[in-house]
Design a protein around this motif. Structure first.
Motif, short mmCIF file in Angstrom:
data_model
loop_
_atom_site.label_atom_id
_atom_site.label_comp_id
_atom_site.label_asym_id
_atom_site.label_seq_id
_atom_site.Cartn_x
_atom_site.Cartn_y
_atom_site.Cartn_z
N UNK A 59 -41.42 -99.61 -20.75
CA UNK A 59 -41.13 -98.28 -21.38
C UNK A 59 -41.28 -98.32 -22.95
N UNK A 60 -41.39 -97.21 -23.77
CA UNK A 60 -41.43 -97.00 -25.10
C UNK A 60 -39.83 -97.44 -25.65
N UNK A 61 -39.99 -98.35 -26.56
CA UNK A 61 -38.66 -98.58 -27.08
C UNK A 61 -38.13 -97.30 -28.20
N UNK A 62 -36.81 -96.86 -27.76
CA UNK A 62 -36.53 -95.76 -28.61
C UNK A 62 -35.11 -96.29 -29.26
N UNK A 63 -34.97 -95.66 -30.38
CA UNK A 63 -33.61 -96.05 -31.16
C UNK A 63 -32.21 -95.84 -30.35
N UNK A 64 -32.24 -94.62 -29.52
CA UNK A 64 -31.06 -94.30 -29.01
C UNK A 64 -31.39 -94.29 -27.46
N UNK A 65 -30.38 -94.15 -26.49
CA UNK A 65 -30.60 -94.29 -25.44
C UNK A 65 -29.58 -93.56 -24.67
N UNK A 66 -29.86 -92.91 -23.59
CA UNK A 66 -28.81 -91.97 -22.67
C UNK A 66 -27.64 -92.79 -22.07
N UNK A 67 -26.80 -92.55 -21.80
CA UNK A 67 -25.81 -93.25 -20.89
C UNK A 67 -26.25 -93.71 -19.53
N UNK A 68 -25.89 -94.95 -19.34
CA UNK A 68 -26.48 -95.51 -17.85
C UNK A 68 -25.97 -94.54 -16.85
N UNK A 69 -24.77 -93.77 -16.79
CA UNK A 69 -24.44 -93.04 -15.66
C UNK A 69 -25.50 -91.69 -15.43
N UNK A 70 -26.25 -91.48 -16.40
CA UNK A 70 -27.26 -90.51 -16.13
C UNK A 70 -28.35 -91.14 -15.27
N UNK A 248 -13.36 -92.47 -3.03
CA UNK A 248 -14.62 -92.67 -2.66
C UNK A 248 -15.39 -94.02 -3.47
N UNK A 249 -15.55 -95.15 -2.75
CA UNK A 249 -15.78 -96.19 -3.46
C UNK A 249 -17.43 -95.94 -3.88
N UNK A 250 -18.01 -95.06 -3.01
CA UNK A 250 -19.47 -94.98 -3.35
C UNK A 250 -19.64 -94.18 -4.70
N UNK A 251 -18.70 -93.40 -5.17
CA UNK A 251 -18.85 -92.42 -6.21
C UNK A 251 -17.52 -92.81 -6.99
N UNK A 252 -17.32 -93.94 -7.67
CA UNK A 252 -15.96 -94.38 -8.45
C UNK A 252 -15.84 -93.59 -9.54
N UNK A 253 -14.63 -93.12 -10.07
CA UNK A 253 -14.24 -92.16 -10.97
C UNK A 253 -14.58 -92.98 -12.36
N UNK A 254 -14.30 -94.45 -12.63
CA UNK A 254 -14.79 -95.02 -13.69
C UNK A 254 -16.46 -95.12 -13.84
N UNK A 255 -17.18 -94.72 -14.80
CA UNK A 255 -18.54 -94.62 -14.83
C UNK A 255 -19.07 -95.98 -14.98
N UNK A 256 -20.16 -96.17 -14.88
CA UNK A 256 -21.02 -97.69 -15.01
C UNK A 256 -20.96 -97.92 -16.52
N UNK A 257 -21.03 -96.96 -17.44
CA UNK A 257 -20.79 -97.25 -18.72
C UNK A 257 -19.61 -97.93 -19.25
N UNK A 258 -18.46 -97.16 -18.74
CA UNK A 258 -17.36 -97.87 -18.89
C UNK A 258 -17.03 -99.11 -18.38
N UNK A 259 -17.49 -99.37 -17.22
CA UNK A 259 -17.47 -100.68 -16.74
C UNK A 259 -18.24 -101.71 -17.34
#
Length: 382
Positions: A59-70, A248-259
């Motif tokens: 992928x093309x390297x970008x200076x900014x990234x979207x949150x992983x949960x997206x 719901x373990x398959x959709x935890x409240x804590x996002x992957x970014x926070x984890x």
């Protein structure tokens, strides 16, 4: 095989037993060992091969990234009949998030598929079942002969035969070293004697490497059993100590970014390699399981485990995996020589081909001995 028995100690039972053990353990293991050597040679360069074949998209390297949960949400929307197993990032593929999914009812990786997203845009850029790639196919052949855990045990048996061959060969070669200088090649006394000296000399050169690769291969043959032991013994303890399921373990409240951020801060001088979702074969019902490793060399294959609460995103505990699990993990880089860059890979390749040479050479010596001893038909002398 008169020329193989040295005068010093040649008639001893111990010597003859080791000669017999060396011969037959080598012969039984010859064909499967050739397959392991050939596939292992290719797998040493699995990263370069996967890169050349575009297994993981660039992928093309970008200076900014979207949150992983997206990115995770993109995969969930596209594959609604799948559940998220884990996410991972590799230094060799910057800007790419690897999202593993499996059928809803699965908690393991037997039927998993890896999807790749561009972190700069959170869009899907590809996906693959790793077993369908060239290196995945060869790795399955090398690791378990397409027979699953039973195939791994067969591989361990082959490694044990090779180990017996190495140790008995060392006993057989020792008297020669006492009689002659190490590495002497007796020329002008027939092709067979020269081949025997080459067999002994090259075998002694690669003995240390062969022992390392064989012992680690033997350990890796028990990899599935070891993981099963961890799941049966250690994981229930973690579940009892940090029990309680989330809504719901398959959709935890804590996002992957926070984890991911919490895991990164949990242990200094480490990096997060992957994060496994709650309620899988490798996590509790409440916690994400984050794998952290060192940042260079062999330390990159030595892991610690952080449990992150799926509700709060806080680190509940950092655990050292049991010694037997660490032993399996550390065995793999020693087995394939893929932790020290290209020079180490080239050294491993040279040792593999030298081992291939003495394997074929040893089989020829055995066949030539049988040919010489077989009764000649009448009239052959004439």
């Amino acid at each position: 095989m008169q020329e193989t028995l040295p005068k010093t100690g040649g008639a001893s039972r111990w010597f003859r037993f080791n000669l017999w053990l060396h011969r037959w353990s080598s012969l039984v293991a010859t064909l499967p060992f050739l397959v392991l050597c050939l596939t292992g040679t290719i797998l040493i360069f699995h990263e370069e091969i996967d890169h050349a074949m575009g297994v993981v998209p660039e992928v093309h390297q970008a200076t900014t990234q979207r949150p992983m949960h997206e990115s995770v949400a993109t995969v969930q929307a596209k594959f609604a009949d799948q559940r998220i197993l884990s996410v991972a990032m590799e230094d060799d593929h910057p800007g790419v998030l690897m999202v593993a999914t499996a059928p809803i009812q699965d908690g393991g990786y037997d039927n998993s598929v890896f999807h790749f997203t561009d972190l700069a845009t959170a869009r899907l850029v590809g996906g693959v079942n790793l077993e369908d790639t060239l290196t995945g196919f060869l790795f399955t052949l090398h690791a378990n002969w397409f027979l699953g855990p039973i195939g791994e045990l067969i591989g361990a048996l082959i490694a044990l035969l090779v180990l017996l061959s190495l140790l008995s060969g060392l006993v057989v070669y020792a008297p020669y070293v006492k009689r002659m200088a190490f590495g002497v090649l007796r020329r002008g006394r027939g092709a067979r004697l020269l081949q025997l000296d080459l067999h002994n000399f090259i075998g002694a050169i690669v003995l240390g490497w062969s022992m390392v690769v064989t012992i680690t291969g033997l350990m890796l043959g028990f990899g599935t059993l070891v993981e099963g032991a961890w799941q049966a013994n250690e994981l229930p303890r973690l579940q009892a100590e940090f029990g309680g399921a989330i809504a719901d373990p398959r959709k935890p409240v804590a996002t992957i970014d926070r984890v991911w951020e919490a895991a990164t801060k949990a242990v200094p001088d480490t990096k997060v390699v992957s994060v496994i979702w709650p309620d899988t074969d490798y996590s509790t019902q409440r916690h994400y399981t984050a794998f952290l490793s060192g940042t260079e060399g062999l330390k990159e294959r030595m892991y610690q485990i952080a449990l992150i609460d799926g509700e709060t995103g806080l680190v509940s505990a950092v655990k050292q995996p049991p010694w037997y699990l660490q032993a399996i993990w550390v065995s793999q880089p020693f087995h394939f020589g893929d932790y020290g860059g290209l020079p180490l890979k080239l050294l491993w390749t040279a040792c593999v081909w030298l081992t291939l040479l003495i394997t074929v050479n040893g089989a020829w010596l055995w066949w030539d001995r049988r040919r010489r001893r077989s009764p000649k038909p009448k009239g052959a002398a004439a």
